[in-house]
Scaffold this motif. Structure first.
Motif, PDB file in Angstrom:
ATOM      1  N   ILE A 178     -33.550  14.076 -17.213  1.00  0.00           N
ATOM      2  CA  ILE A 178     -34.737  13.709 -17.999  1.00  0.00           C
ATOM      3  C   ILE A 178     -34.346  12.758 -19.128  1.00  0.00           C
ATOM      4  N   LYS A 179     -33.223  13.053 -19.764  1.00  0.00           N
ATOM      5  CA  LYS A 179     -32.775  12.179 -20.859  1.00  0.00           C
ATOM      6  C   LYS A 179     -32.582  10.754 -20.355  1.00  0.00           C
ATOM      7  N   ARG A 218     -33.671  25.305 -26.689  1.00  0.00           N
ATOM      8  CA  ARG A 218     -32.422  24.727 -27.164  1.00  0.00           C
ATOM      9  C   ARG A 218     -32.134  23.371 -26.554  1.00  0.00           C
ATOM     10  N   SER A 219     -32.618  23.189 -25.329  1.00  0.00           N
ATOM     11  CA  SER A 219     -32.253  21.976 -24.597  1.00  0.00           C
ATOM     12  C   SER A 219     -32.942  20.735 -25.133  1.00  0.00           C
ATOM     13  N   LEU A 220     -34.129  20.926 -25.721  1.00  0.00           N
ATOM     14  CA  LEU A 220     -34.911  19.750 -26.110  1.00  0.00           C
ATOM     15  C   LEU A 220     -34.138  18.812 -27.017  1.00  0.00           C
ATOM     16  N   MET A 221     -33.253  19.407 -27.814  1.00  0.00           N
ATOM     17  CA  MET A 221     -32.470  18.606 -28.751  1.00  0.00           C
ATOM     18  C   MET A 221     -31.657  17.515 -28.037  1.00  0.00           C
ATOM     19  N   THR A 254     -30.576  13.498 -29.089  1.00  0.00           N
ATOM     20  CA  THR A 254     -29.236  13.187 -29.594  1.00  0.00           C
ATOM     21  C   THR A 254     -28.861  11.728 -29.286  1.00  0.00           C
ATOM     22  N   ASP A 255     -28.279  11.088 -30.279  1.00  0.00           N
ATOM     23  CA  ASP A 255     -27.764   9.729 -30.051  1.00  0.00           C
ATOM     24  C   ASP A 255     -26.351   9.821 -29.530  1.00  0.00           C
ATOM     25  N   LEU A 256     -26.110   9.206 -28.405  1.00  0.00           N
ATOM     26  CA  LEU A 256     -24.762   9.203 -27.862  1.00  0.00           C
ATOM     27  C   LEU A 256     -24.224   7.786 -27.908  1.00  0.00           C
ATOM     28  N   LYS A 257     -22.911   7.689 -28.048  1.00  0.00           N
ATOM     29  CA  LYS A 257     -22.331   6.345 -28.125  1.00  0.00           C
ATOM     30  C   LYS A 257     -22.640   5.525 -26.882  1.00  0.00           C
ATOM     31  N   VAL A 258     -22.736   6.198 -25.722  1.00  0.00           N
ATOM     32  CA  VAL A 258     -22.968   5.431 -24.506  1.00  0.00           C
ATOM     33  C   VAL A 258     -24.406   4.902 -24.417  1.00  0.00           C
ATOM     34  N   PHE A 259     -25.270   5.409 -25.287  1.00  0.00           N
ATOM     35  CA  PHE A 259     -26.652   4.926 -25.251  1.00  0.00           C
ATOM     36  C   PHE A 259     -27.091   4.260 -26.552  1.00  0.00           C
ATOM     37  N   THR A 260     -26.142   3.950 -27.399  1.00  0.00           N
ATOM     38  CA  THR A 260     -26.531   3.247 -28.629  1.00  0.00           C
ATOM     39  C   THR A 260     -25.656   2.013 -28.797  1.00  0.00           C
ATOM     40  N   ASN A 261     -26.172   1.096 -29.583  1.00  0.00           N
ATOM     41  CA  ASN A 261     -25.448  -0.142 -29.835  1.00  0.00           C
ATOM     42  C   ASN A 261     -24.264   0.143 -30.749  1.00  0.00           C
ATOM     43  N   GLN A 262     -23.069  -0.140 -30.269  1.00  0.00           N
ATOM     44  CA  GLN A 262     -21.877   0.153 -31.064  1.00  0.00           C
ATOM     45  C   GLN A 262     -21.513  -0.968 -32.020  1.00  0.00           C
ATOM     46  N   LEU A 302     -33.027  22.168 -34.356  1.00  0.00           N
ATOM     47  CA  LEU A 302     -32.015  21.372 -33.651  1.00  0.00           C
ATOM     48  C   LEU A 302     -32.494  19.943 -33.458  1.00  0.00           C
ATOM     49  N   ILE A 303     -33.776  19.789 -33.174  1.00  0.00           N
ATOM     50  CA  ILE A 303     -34.305  18.433 -32.979  1.00  0.00           C
ATOM     51  C   ILE A 303     -34.258  17.655 -34.291  1.00  0.00           C
ATOM     52  N   LEU A 304     -34.698  18.337 -35.370  1.00  0.00           N
ATOM     53  CA  LEU A 304     -34.758  17.639 -36.654  1.00  0.00           C
ATOM     54  C   LEU A 304     -33.402  17.077 -37.056  1.00  0.00           C
ATOM     55  N   LYS A 305     -32.371  17.795 -36.700  1.00  0.00           N
ATOM     56  CA  LYS A 305     -31.032  17.335 -37.039  1.00  0.00           C
ATOM     57  C   LYS A 305     -30.738  15.958 -36.439  1.00  0.00           C
TER      58      LYS A 305
END
Lengths: 217, 1096
Positions: free
Chosen positions: B853-854, B889-892, B896-904, B955-958
């Motif tokens: 889904i992500k 718990r999973s919705l978070m 989440t921003d992951l390095k593989v999906f963000t501009n480095q 968890l999402i807010l974080k």
């Protein structure tokens, strides 16, 4: 206020004051741990062998009544006390509390004027924190030997510490030996409970002290 | 002539009736009248006739409006030649005769001022101009009239000047009359609008007319013209609140200044008067005076300035000599700060210093060629301050440096003077030129040894001379530059200076940090002076820097990295690297040495500090390339060494991390392609990484290496990306290794840690490139198979889940294969009953689902959103508690921003390799949050397991940016309040942390939301901040929670008014906090109490 009594004091630069230098730890280590933790937090499945053990992020799904046993807190208290490291109140901490108090006649702090010095602070802890009394002893150095504001400065320090230290501390403030003409008088005044209490009733005096404390960081 | 169809008297009457109340309406009538005249329907004679009754009315008001009508009509005629010369003459006569009629004066003057512009106004005819000017002098008295009337008299003059300038110049008598008229009109003026015109006219007169100083009349004129302007100096003017003309003090000052500086012959009055005004203590006035002086020096003729320069110099030098000149900085490349006019306020005393210096420079520049005395006088006056280092030395050298920057000649003279033996030559060891100087030597012997303070001053002062070299160099043209570089006198003292500064740097005590910093600043300056030092001398300076840097590092004192001398040496080196040769020097002398030092360093803290210094010096591609080669060899050596594996991994991590940092830094400042790195750097790099990983699968190392590889891939030209992807797929997805990547295992057959590197590499491959052999179903199911095998290694499983997500997000073109699987998964979970127990496999299946889904929502695929809805559905309807909790718990993960999906490389807008690697749409988070939040809020209200939703939200807010959160604060607050008051059995740190964080954001963004709940909140926060809350032997309010609670309290007591009622209670509740075990908690408790004590 009329002309300053000591119009030209020696000033210590702020950067030269003693500070709590963070022991140079290996920052990369904790940064790497954090990176590791971050990735792990994405895991939903519990570790295979720990399937039935409490998950850190998961609240227990137990009814309220079942677990509210009154003795639990007390039982756990001793164990948990150890789980958290204690930072003892030390000389540097006292210094940090009082060093930023402003001098009543200069736009400078007591530490910049070397009125309070780290080496002139002494903290003694009682053996048992809960029952025994602890003590802070501070010696202040007036900028000049006939400084009439020494009592005011001492009072300011006392008020600051009484507001910021837990009640188990006894606070004793003295003039450093040989730095003031009327050392004994001032010492008496500063450590006499009655007199201090009376001084704190004086609203005008309190305003001046508030001003001195307003720069505290 | 045909009788006009218009009713002329009516128009006139209407004008007269409206003019005092509505000038806009009345002007339409005068325009109509003018139109009639232009079209020939009305002659002037007829017009005057019709005006006749009102013109001769006994009532002042009517008469004045009548003249106004005439004047307005004339104005609307716009100089038309419809009025014959004869007509003009008649009206001039009429109006001149009207000047004694006080009631009409304003309009008579206005009419005259328009008339002079008429084409048929001939100055000589009928003596019009002369009579007009004479009449104004004799009939009009400015002192008896209002500002508006006076304005018209100025208008006559300015219109005359613009229309009949040539006539006035050729007819001197009329010219004189005009000037006389101006003086008459301008005397005693006070109105700002009129003054502006007055100054303009005065300036114009000075520019247009030539005055003869032997002519008595002209002499008188000059005095009067000066007086009529200078009497206003210095102008201080505050515009009234409703000033219709919007005149500013600045306008008035500028115009007045222009007037005073417009006439060379004013010099004898202006200079002395201005200098007298300089005694003022008000900086605004002094700056005004100096600006005016400057403009005078600029505009007056050279001869005049020459006559007065000594007076000026004598008056101005003390401005500098007797003041604190700390505003002038010796390490800058300019003496007079550029943009000082706009950057420094007129209220600033420092501006006076700068302006004075500007005037002296201007004086010097203007006179240097014609008069040799000016230089000698200046030098002579300052000599006594330069014999030794004393309090006025800096002031004097600043003046000298300012004039040295004006010309080669002057530069040489100043340098020769300053470095003569009698002056500073003796300090920098210039040979004593003559034996007769022995006498002097005895005098100065004791001064020859300077104390530290004087050494500091001397170094600073030298800096100004270097600055003047730089300034002068900027001014010279191409041909002069070479002459200057070869023949300037500073070259003669180069060796002395280098040795002198070098000795100060190396021989002075290490305690003298300021002195060393100053020396480094000046060495840096020397090395950057254009065409000054040769290669050897540059080398010398770089080796000084090296010695300082290495010296500080090897001193190994506590916190040596914060040493200011070290910092100065590093920034000096960076600044000095301005061309290729100096890059070589920096590499050869400094960086190589640091690398060698690194080699022998075992302590990881020092190791990292040295790496940081190298990183500071890594400022361009050449240095980076050199470092990459050297450090790659180091990495190979480390991987092969027989050190302890922990140490090896640690060193490896630090080096790779630094390389990544430097790579990004250099790319951000100037982009470069990494095509060559792919073949030169990566193969060996992979080799050593894989060698290390087989010994010790360290995940941090995988992450860090992945970052670097990803970056390198991103900056390889887009055209090569197909090849790169093929290489990686071949290496990781088959058991063969590709030519670049020596990886022989198959990541699809077994779980390998190195998959993390693969992830980051393919995440950075251009999204247009496809996996050639890719069949989604096949690869994805293989990856899933591997994931199921990694039950215990959470980290590795998440790496594989990322692989899955990247493949779906970037490379799967047909989602149908996934859709089936996802349907199957969600079906499984929907069927679970309240008694079902989730197996480990279920958990992993769910993980696969959420990562699918992500991957889909990242590219805003509709299937993704469909399944977000399915999850939300599952969350509210599932009867299985464990499933609910898992979904919550999973919705978070979706957020989440992951390095593989963000501009480095967020600092780089357009990537040079033309690679677009991400397949992520903007605002996807906002869209899913808007679906999820209402579901959480609703469920929270209606369910007994409310903490599931709270936990999920926290968890999402974080992972949510504040900008998305801000618009939902109102909805979130109830959840926050509930979570803070949960019974402790259901409380945990995560919920508390995010609740407190959210509360903080809410209070910061919008105070009103929380205001009503304060009475409830404050006690809750106090309990969290000071007490100890245990549950099952576990501390719930950890240090972090206590700190957050205190921070919330602090912001509450700072932001809200009227909280005095809480003062007493809060103060006493805080007492336990003063004895908290953690220092940070005690500190915040103190701070809060301090705030409370001042509350009333």
């Amino acid at each position: 206020m009329s002309d300053p009594i000591n119009a030209n004091p020696t000033i210590i630069d702020v950067s030269a004051l003693p500070t709590r230098i963070s022991a140079s730890s290996d920052k990369s280590k904790s940064r790497h741990d954090e990176l590791f933790e971050r990735v792990l937090s994405l895991s939903l499945a519990p570790k295979k062998h720990s399937l039935n053990i409490d998950n850190l992020t998961l609240p227990d799904l137990v009814s309220d009544i079942e677990m509210e046993s009154p003795t639990e807190d007390e039982l756990s208290d001793a164990i948990v006390e150890e789980s958290e490291d204690e930072d003892l109140i030390d000389e540097q901490e006292i210094f940090d509390l009082i060093s930023t108090i402003s001098d009543p006649e200069h736009p400078l702090t007591l530490a910049q004027l070397a009125v309070v010095n780290l080496e002139d602070i002494k903290v003694t802890h009682g053996v048992n924190k809960k029952t025994d009394i602890s003590e802070v002893l501070i010696k202040i150095t007036p900028t000049i030997t006939h400084c009439s504001l020494a009592t005011l400065i001492g009072l300011g320090i006392r008020v600051r510490l009484e507001r910021c230290l837990p009640p188990r501390f006894r606070i004793r403030i003295f003039i450093k030996e040989g730095t003031h003409q009327s050392e004994n008088q001032v010492n008496k005044q500063l450590n006499d409970k009655e007199r201090v209490a009376a001084a704190c009733e004086n609203s005008q005096l309190l305003t001046v002290i508030s001003q001195m404390l307003s720069t505290c960081k | 002539m045909v009788e006009s169809i218009h009713n002329i008297p009516t128009l006139i009457n209407q004008f007269i009736a409206t003019v005092d109340t509505d000038s806009e309406v009345s002007s339409t009538y005068s325009e109509q009248l003018a139109e009639l005249i232009v079209e020939g329907e009305l002659t002037l004679l007829q017009f005057i006739q019709k005006l006749g009754p009102s013109l001769t009315s006994d009532t002042d008001a009517i008469r004045s409006r009548s003249v106004n009508c005439l004047s307005s009509t004339l104005g609307s005629l716009n100089g038309s030649s419809k009025l014959t010369k004869q007509d003009v003459n008649v009206i001039v006569d009429f109006l001149l005769s009207k000047l004694d009629d006080k009631a009409c004066l304003q309009y008579s003057l206005a009419a005259l001022s328009t008339l002079v512009k008429f084409r048929n106004f001939v100055p000589s005819l009928n003596d019009n101009l002369k009579r007009l000017l004479n009449a104004v002098i004799s009939e009009y008295d400015p002192k008896k009239n209002l500002a508006r009337t006076r304005y018209e008299s100025f208008n006559i003059l300015s219109n005359t000047l613009s229309a009949h300038k040539d006539y006035l110049i050729t007819h001197q008598d009329l010219g004189d009359l005009f000037v006389k008229n101006f003086i008459h009109v301008a005397s005693g003026e006070k109105d700002p609008r009129n003054l502006l015109v007055s100054f303009e006219l005065n300036t114009a007169i000075n520019q247009i007319f030539t005055f003869d100083e032997t002519n008595e009349l002209h002499k008188e004129f000059l005095t009067d013209l000066f007086d009529v302007a200078f009497c206003y100096f210095p102008i201080s003017f505050t515009p009234p609140a409703n000033d219709p003309y919007k005149i500013t003090a600045h306008q008035l000052k500028e115009k007045l200044r222009a007037t005073i500086s417009s006439q060379t012959l004013f010099a004898k009055d202006s200079f002395s008067n201005l200098i007298e005004k300089l005694t003022s203590t008000n900086p605004v006035i002094r700056n005004d005076v100096l600006k005016t002086l400057l403009q005078c020096v600029e505009n007056y003729s050279r001869e005049t300035v020459e006559e007065y320069w000594l007076t000026l110099w004598n008056a101005l030098k003390f401005e500098i000599l007797h003041n604190d000149v700390s505003i002038f900085k010796s390490h800058l490349n300019e003496i007079i700060p550029s943009e000082y006019e706009s950057n420094i306020d007129d209220n600033d005393d420092n501006k006076t210093l700068i302006l004075t210096l500007v005037i002296i420079s201007e004086l010097f520049q203007k006179l240097e060629e014609s008069s040799s005395t000016i230089q000698e006088t200046i030098i002579g006056d300052l000599k006594e301050n330069l014999v030794s280092i004393k309090d006025k030395s800096k002031q004097s050298i600043i003046i000298l440096a300012a004039i040295a920057s004006q010309s080669i000649h002057s530069f040489n003279k100043v340098v020769e003077f300053v470095f003569s033996y009698g002056n500073w030559g003796k300090y920098v060891n210039v040979e004593n030129p003559s034996t007769e100087a022995e006498a002097i030597e005895i005098d100065t012997n004791e001064d020859l040894v300077l104390n530290i303070a004087k050494q500091r001053d001397l170094v600073d002062n030298l800096g100004f001379i270097f600055t003047s070299y730089f300034q002068l160099f900027e001014k010279l043209d191409k041909n002069e530059v070479n002459v200057f570089a070869e023949n300037n006198k500073l070259v003669d003292f180069k060796d002395h200076l280098l040795i002198f500064l070098g000795q100060l740097l190396t021989n002075s005590s290490s305690m003298e940090k300021t002195l060393k910093c100053k020396v480094i600043q000046q060495l840096t300056k020397l090395v950057t002076l254009p065409l000054f030092l040769n290669q050897n001398e540059n080398e010398l300076i770089f080796s000084y820097f090296r010695d300082v840097i290495i010296g500080v590092i090897s001193s190994n004192t506590l916190n040596w990295e914060k040493d200011i001398v070290l910092k100065e040496a590093i920034s000096g080196s960076i600044y000095a690297i301005d061309n290729d040769k100096k890059i070589d020097l920096a590499i050869r002398l400094i960086i190589t040495n640091l690398l060698d030092l690194l080699e022998n360093t075992t302590d990881s803290v020092t190791f990292n500090k040295i790496l940081d210094i190298i990183g500071d010096l890594c400022i361009n591609y050449r240095i980076l390339e050199m470092l990459s080669v050297r450090l790659l060899n180091r990495l190979i050596a480390i991987s092969q060494s027989d050190k302890d594996i922990e140490i090896k991994v640690n060193l490896f991590q630090n080096i790779v991390e630094s390389l990544t940092k430097w790579f990004t830094k250099v790319q951000t400042s100037k982009q470069f392609l990494t095509n060559s790195w792919y073949h030169n750097f990566l193969p060996k790099f992979f080799e050593s990484v894989f060698r290390l990983l087989t010994l010790h699968p360290d995940y941090v190392l995988v992450e860090l290496c992945g970052d670097l590889v990803g970056l390198i891939v991103k900056f390889i030209d887009q055209s090569k990306h197909q090849e790169i992807l093929d290489d990686f797929v071949e290496a990781f997805f088959t058991s063969a290794s590709s030519k670049i990547i020596g990886f022989e295992r198959n990541a699809l057959d077994e779980a390998v840690p190195a998959i993390g590197i693969f992830n980051k590499a393919i995440a950075n491959v251009d999204k247009a490139v496809k996996i050639k052999t890719f069949s989604p179903a096949e690869y994805l199911s293989k990856v899933c198979d591997v994931i199921y095998t990694v039950e215990d290694d959470q980290f590795l499983r998440i790496q594989y889940l990322q692989t899955l997500a990247i493949l779906v997000n970037k490379f799967a073109e047909d989602e149908s294969a996934i859709e089936g699987k996802m349907g199957e998964f969600i079906g499984h979970f929907t069927q679970l009953t309240s008694n079902s127990k989730l197996s480990q496999k279920d958990y992993i299946t769910f993980e696969i689902l959420i990562w699918y889904i992500k991957a889909l929502v990242l590219k805003v695929h509709k299937l993704g959103f469909e399944y977000v809805n399915n999850l939300v559905q599952l969350l509210s309807t599932s009867s299985n508690l464990e499933t609910k909790e898992l979904v919550g718990r999973s919705l978070m993960i979706l957020f989440t921003d992951l390095k593989v999906f963000t501009n480095q490389t967020p600092g780089i807008k357009k990537v040079i390799s033309k690679v677009t690697n991400l397949n992520v749409k903007l605002l996807y988070k906002q869209r899913i949050f808007e679906v999820i939040l209402p579901a959480l809020v609703d469920n929270h209200k209606n369910s007994e397991n409310s903490e599931i939703y709270l936990n999920s939200l926290s968890l999402i807010l974080k992972n949510l940016s504040r900008s998305i959160l801000v618009s939902h604060l109102k909805e979130i607050l109830p959840l926050v309040l509930t979570s803070l008051t949960l019974p402790k059995s259901r409380l945990n740190s995560t919920i508390l942390r995010s609740s407190l964080n959210t509360l903080f954001i809410i209070i910061e963004e919008d105070q009103s939301i929380v205001e009503g709940s304060l009475a409830k909140l404050i006690p809750i926060l106090l309990t969290l901040a000071t007490g100890k809350i245990f549950y099952r032997k576990k501390l719930i309010n950890t240090e972090e929670i206590r700190i957050l609670a205190l921070q919330n309290l602090i912001i509450i007591f700072e932001k809200y008014r009227d909280l005095a009622r809480f003062k007493k209670q809060t103060l006493s509740s805080l007492v336990p906090g003063l004895d908290d075990k953690r220092r940070n908690v005690r500190k915040l408790s103190c701070d809060l109490r301090q705030i409370l004590y001042t509350l009333d």
